[in-house]
Design a protein around this motif. Structure first.
Motif: not given
Length: 400
Positions: A160-169, A222-229, A373-377
């Motif tokens: 969850t935190n990685l998804a938000v970090a990758l979205a970069a606001n 902003a930038g984050v959508d989810t596909l839930l279980a 980790l997000a920057d690495l990816i």
């Protein structure tokens, strides 16, 4: 102050360090905030912010961390630093981190001029370089799968935190998929009501398109959508490998990154995601049962011929004093640790609040590890690839 700065935030908890009375800031459009979580929340909901002022009472290290991150991920936000004492070392550190202006405390005229210059530069950046968030052309998303062969490792927290970090606001489009079809936690961790889920894709198999996938998404920020279980294990049992394969194929054309949170076992659905994954993120914690499961996971990746150079290991609770050094951990799992994330009671607190720590406390050590980790990816901070161990082939064939 003689200009209107409606696109400006000022962080300072100590009123004695502010250059002018708070009423003057409000009159001129500057919004005062008193903590990094409050600042992060404002930036998350306001795309119009051009200037962030940090008062003299704010920790310099936290300011430099903020400036360095936003210089890359949100360059339209300029940082103005207020200091009680401005020495050469402070000035050099600030400029290297991307701070645009450094002004003395209690000098309203200097602060006004610095904010105006910073806002002008932000406007120029916005005009010359259109925001990535406005680009909506078809893409080929990179798929990032977070996996742990044992429960309780912090896998969903990382995802969850990685998804938000990758979205970069909002600068990038990210889809967070909860592939724990029986007991997924993404919805509850982000406090979202699961009106739609992966199970709703079942009737569309064979004819799924972007409109169909869009109808399944639950927007988070902003930038984050989810596909839930699915909401019940019975619904999860009906989701086939074909459903996941088709969902991922279509979603790849809609996003920049897809982050997949998985259960703690290899199912056919998980394998369908792993087969098309670009970055594999196994989560490690320093205890022997987990180290064994990670080693078996990496051996499984090798047998399935997943490229080891695309594996990035994250050591959670890296500061735990449990009698195992980082060297012991690396020897046990047979590869290097790429990211070290410390323990913190703030993690379960953030989970209970339904607010990822990278939003609630962006300069927290855990948040910094996730952003690394997000920057690495994303290729922002490349590191040396993990050493490749000998692969064993022939025990399993890769599913097509």
């Amino acid at each position: 102050m003689s200009i209107n700065l409606i696109h400006t935030l000022y962080l300072e908890a100590n009123s004695s360090f502010r250059s002018v009375p708070a009423d003057d800031y409000v009159t001129n459009g500057i919004k005062l905030v008193e903590s990094f979580p409050e600042l992060g929340a404002e930036l998350g909901k306001r795309a119009d912010i051009k200037v962030v002022i940090f008062g003299a009472g704010v920790d310099l290290g936290a300011v430099l961390e903020f400036a360095a991150y936003h210089r890359v991920h949100r360059p339209s936000v300029g940082v103005v630093l207020v200091r009680d004492v401005i020495d050469l070392d402070t000035l050099q550190e600030a400029l290297r981190a991307g701070v645009r202006e450094v002004v003395p405390v209690r000098d309203p005229a200097a602060l006004t001029s610095a904010c105006q210059r910073t806002a002008d530069l932000s406007n120029a950046i916005t005009t010359i370089t259109p925001s990535v968030a406005t680009v909506r052309e078809p893409t080929n998303a990179k798929i990032v799968t977070v996996f742990a062969g044992k429960g309780g490792c912090g896998k969903s927290v990382v995802a969850t935190n990685l998804a938000v970090a990758l979205a970069a606001n909002g600068a990038r489009r990210v889809c967070l998929i909860d592939l724990d079809l029986q007991f997924g936690d993404v919805g509850i961790m982000l406090q979202m009501a699961p009106e739609r889920s992966i199970a709703d894709a079942i009737p569309m198999v064979g004819r799924l398109d972007t409109d169909g996938v869009r109808s399944l998404l639950t927007h988070y920020r902003a930038g984050v959508d989810t596909l839930l279980a699915p909401t019940t294990p019975a619904e999860g049992d009906q989701v086939t490998r074909e459903v996941i394969t088709e969902l991922l194929a279509v979603a790849r054309t809609m996003f920049d990154y897809i982050v997949v949170d998985t259960p703690s076992f290899f199912s056919y659905q998980v394998l369908s995601a792993l087969d098309v994954t670009d970055w594999y993120i196994p989560i490690v914690v320093p205890d022997l049962p987990t180290l064994k499961s990670v080693r078996l996971t990496l051996d499984m990746f090798d047998m399935l011929q997943y490229p080891r150079e695309k594996v990035r290991t994250l050591l959670n609770r890296s500061d735990s004093q449990v009698g195992l050094s980082h060297g012991d951990v690396e020897q046990a799992i047979g590869t290097a640790i790429d990211i070290r994330m410390p323990s913190s009671r703030d993690v379960p607190v953030s989970v209970n609040k339904g607010m990822p720590l990278v939003i609630d406390h962006p300069v927290h050590p855990v948040s910094i590890a996730i952003r690394n980790l997000a920057d690495l990816i994303a290729g922002v901070a490349p590191v040396e690839a993990a050493p490749v161990t000998r692969r064993r082939r022939g025990l399993l064939t890769r599913k097509g």
